[in-house]
Structure formats: C-alpha cells, structure tokens
Scaffold this active site. Structure first.
Site, mmCIF file in Angstrom:
data_model
loop_
_atom_site.group_PDB
_atom_site.id
_atom_site.type_symbol
_atom_site.label_atom_id
_atom_site.label_comp_id
_atom_site.label_asym_id
_atom_site.label_seq_id
_atom_site.Cartn_x
_atom_site.Cartn_y
_atom_site.Cartn_z
ATOM 1 C CD GLU A 88 26.252 61.047 78.376
ATOM 2 O OE1 GLU A 88 25.332 61.365 77.594
ATOM 3 O OE2 GLU A 88 26.160 60.120 79.201
ATOM 4 C CB CYS A 102 23.121 61.828 75.430
ATOM 5 S SG CYS A 102 22.801 60.173 76.051
#
Length: 509
Positions: free
Chosen positions: A245, A282
C-alpha cells in the site's frame, strides 16, 4: 564494528528516549528468516493456530496500559486514538482466529472422475496452502493495526505462514514489546517463538526482501519506499508476491445539489476527516471537487471555520514534519492557488492544518499543477472549484489509482435522479472503496471490506483489511488421481475436518 543502536524518539520534542534495539545485520536477517522457515510446520494445526491468535489478542489487551503509554511516547497520537487502535488490532486477531476455524479460506473443491465430459475429467482435488515465510514492513501511522501485530501479520499467521517483521523506526520500543507478547502467546501453544521474527534498520529491510526463503511481502508506506521494495521483489531470481500500500489521494466529488442542500454539514465533515489524526490517515481526502457559485462558497466557508478552529498537532516524526511544511509551501506558491486557512509550521515541533483552493480548470491538463494531484501527508487538502460537470470529469480522468473515492449527493440524486449513477461509474475505476455521503477515514474490519486499489494505491488487487486479506498468503494446489490414503485430510471424501467445500459442483457447509 558494533551494531548501530536503535533509539526510541519522542516526536513532541525530537529527543531520544531509550535504546530500543540494534540495527540488524545481513547475518541477523538471515538468522531470523531461516529460524522462521524452520518452524513453519508448527502452524499446520488449524485449531492450534486459532488458539494462538486469540491468546495473542488476550495478551495485547492485558498489556494495554504499557503498550499505549509506549506507543504515545513514540507517535504522539494520543491515548484515545491508540486505545481504539489497539482494540481494533485485538479484534482483528480474534476475527482471523474465527476464519481459521471455519476453514472456508482453504477453498476446497473436489471433482470425481467423469468420463462423459469432453475432455474426460480425472479425479481432481484442490485447496490452498501457505506460501512460506512472509516479510511484513510496518507502517508509521498505525503503530498497532498496521505494524508488528497488525493486519498483514495477523492474516499471514492465520494462513499458516511464519512472519519476519521489519520494525518501523518511528516506534521501535513498541515493536519490541508487541513482538514479545506474540512470541509468548505462541509459546503457550507449543509454537516456537521463531514463528515471529523482528528486525530493525533500513538495510535489514533491503536484505529481507532479497532473502531466498522469504516467499511474500506486505508493506504499508510511501510510494518511493514501496516501489523500491516492489521492484526488488520482482527482480529476485525467484520473484515473489509483494502486496504494497503506497499512497492515495482519495478524491471527493461534491455535487452542486448536495452543496446547496447541506453545505455547512459537508464542510464540517470534510474538516473532521482531513484533520483526523493530524491528517496522517492513508484514506485522508486529499482532493475535493467543489462546485463554483454560491453553494460551493457556503461549503468553503464552513470548511474555513472548522479547519481554522482546529488546533495544531504533532506529526509522527520530524522528517514527515519537514516534508509536510515544504510540500504545502510548494503547492501554495503555484499561481492561482489560495489558502483560506494556511497549513504549515507552528512552533518547533507542531504543524497547523489548512487547505488550498484552485480552479479545477488548472488540473485538467498536464503541467505544474500536477503537484496538486499528489498525496501530501499531513493535515491539508486541495479544494478544486469546478464550473460544470465536464470540468469535474476532466479532473477525475487524470487521477491515479486510490484506496477510496467519495461522492456527496443530494437526497434526490441519492434516490436515482440526476447524475448519481454516472458519477459512481466514473469513480469505480479509480478506487477499491467507493463511498456515498460519507468520509473515507475509518476502515471497518469486516468480511466485505476492501482496503486496496489500482496502482499506486496498492501493488496488487488484494485487500489488507478484512477477512479476505488472508488470501494474499496462500496458493492453490490440485491433486490429480491421488490415492485416497495419501490425500491430506482437507481433501478426503469423508471430510474429517468438517470443512466447507464444493463437492462435485455442490456447495457443502
């Protein structure tokens, strides 16, 4: 040469607190990986594996006071936030224990011979097996949930793989404490402590991804760091899966009708989402498409009031603080960019939240304004004011992949009138999770969750949150015409383990 010490650092002061360990050498990494590989069969029993995961959760919960105190000293995230994150981490471990016990993740499929088929079908039995040692690279912004005992580790252990974690330098002392609790939990169930390895240091991370006995890797962090590891994983003599990620802008589209209907509420909600955790999530909304005109003006005023009233905060480390200050200054210097609330430095260790505005037309073609389409980690977002639907679509067409994409619709649009369905169709190719009339911060741990997205959000199509995260660490294998006496118990006709399976085309539970 003596090993370099690893220090715990307080981001509120920038001062070293205590020595948390030492940087691992290449030999240290080799030792940890080989030890993990040697005990991989200790996780073969699903009942033992599930019990281990539950005990790990219990031990972390029992040690909460000490863990949270250490985490706060190293991250400045605060006791309330860290208390919730630790609870999420424990829940995640227990949820994977349940998944292990159920057994559906093994995806058992049995086909008996069928000579009438064209071509004839032999006896075929398929299920999934663990990959081997998994390397996990901890994240800075979630010292519990995406770190030593976080989702990557929990799902890899649940799949039956030993793990070697590369600790994040922002919370090395916490990493040692959490690792010790997981190892103690393993020992309670007769599992060797080497099933969970831990190494510190930049070079250790490089050595880990190159080690020939590492079978897969999970990463949460920056585009630059993640891409370097991803390339290294692909360049190995035997390439391995790398589930990374890396970064996400998390665009938000606000329709004119939605802005006219509830400008104040949307502005306040956006402010709360973009400043949550000092903007270090995030899934922070980093680009918001807001209509020009009175309705959009009202929303921007609401956002201005809410963000302007938000206190300054401490970022996870001073490197991130420096990057944030430099990043917002470079963006604010672009012609036509305004800052109704100026983000930037506040004192020696803190930053103030803020947001920038820009005409959406500036973002529809390649150029200097592309900087506004890149993630800026911290409490800032970019509000792009669009004149018509075509302009908004033009901006969306230029975006890279994201973890999330959001649209705010009016009541009538949500009921099927107007462009609601069309906007959803525009957002779906951009992200792994599409939200309507909500905010992306907050990722529920649930079976249907998907936390991933097109590159650069992630390097694979998998999720790192939710039950299906376990699939990353498994591979299918089929046995053809294997004698019944030699079959693993998961694939026997009498189903001694009571597993869910598809048996000659029929789903059995």
């Amino acid at each position: 040469m003596a090993a370099a010490p690893v220090w715990s650092v307080d981001p509120r002061t920038g001062k070293q607190r205590e020595q948390a360990g030492v940087e691992a050498t290449a030999q240290d990494v080799d030792t940890a990986v080989r030890a993990a590989h040697a005990v991989r069969r200790s996780l073969a029993d699903r009942a033992v594996r599930a019990a281990f995961l539950r005990t790990a959760a219990d031990r972390l919960a029992a040690a909460a006071d000490r863990l949270i105190e250490t985490a706060d000293a190293e991250s400045a995230l605060g006791t309330p936030r860290l208390t919730g994150e630790l609870a999420r981490t424990c829940y995640q471990l227990r949820a994977f224990a349940g998944i292990v016990e159920e057994g559906a993740f093994l995806d058992v499929i049995i086909n008996h011979p069928d000579d009438t088929a064209a071509p004839p079908v032999p006896d075929l039995r398929r299920y999934k097996v663990p990959l081997g040692v998994v390397a996990v690279y901890s994240a800075s912004n979630f010292p519990f949930a995406f770190s030593v005992a976080g989702g990557d580790t929990a799902s890899a252990l649940a799949a039956g793989n030993p793990v070697v974690v590369k600790a994040h330098p922002d919370h090395p002392a916490l990493s040692e404490l959490v690792a010790s609790e997981l190892r103690a939990a393993a020992a309670e169930h007769g599992i060797p402590e080497a099933v969970l390895g831990l190494v510190h240091g930049f070079e250790a991370g490089v050595e880990l991804i190159k080690h020939p006995l590492v079978a897969a890797a999970g990463f949460t962090g920056s585009v630059r760091g993640g891409r370097a590891l991803f390339d290294a994983a692909a360049a190995r003599p035997v390439p391995i899966p790398f589930h990374g990620e890396l970064g996400s802008l998390n665009p938000v589209v606000i329709t004119e009708a939605a802005a006219a209907e509830r400008a104040e509420a949307i502005g306040a909600g956006l402010a709360g989402s973009m400043t949550l955790g000092v903007g270090q999530f995030c899934v922070k909304p980093g680009l918001v498409l807001v209509p020009s005109g009175a309705a959009g003006d009202g929303l921007v005023k609401s956002l201005t009031d809410a963000v302007g009233g938000t206190a300054a905060g401490v970022l996870l480390d001073h490197r991130m603080r420096d990057n944030f200050v430099a990043g917002v200054a470079e963006r604010a210097a672009l012609p036509g960019v305004q800052a109704p609330v100026t983000p930037g430095a506040d004192g020696e260790h803190t930053v103030t939240p803020g947001f920038l505005t820009v005409p959406a037309s500036s973002l529809t073609a390649e150029g200097a304004y592309d900087l506004l389409l890149e993630e800026c980690f911290g409490p800032v977002t970019v509000v792009a004011r669009y004149d018509d639907d075509g302009e908004a679509t033009g901006v969306l067409s230029r975006l890279p992949g994201n973890l999330t994409a959001t649209v705010h619709l009016s009541e009538r649009e949500a009921a099927g009138e107007g462009r609601g369905a069309e906007i959803l169709a525009e957002l779906t190719p951009l992200a792994g999770r599409v939200l309507v009339n909500g905010w992306p911060t907050g990722v529920a741990v649930a079976p249907a969750q998907h936390h991933g997205g097109p590159y650069p959000a992630t390097t694979s199509t998998s999720t790192s949150v939710g039950g299906t995260a376990i699939e990353r660490w498994l591979r299918p294998v089929a046995y053809q015409n294997a004698p019944a006496a030699l079959l693993p118990p998961e694939l026997r006709d009498d189903n001694p383990l009571g597993l869910p399976r598809r048996y000659d085309g029929v789903l059995e539970r």
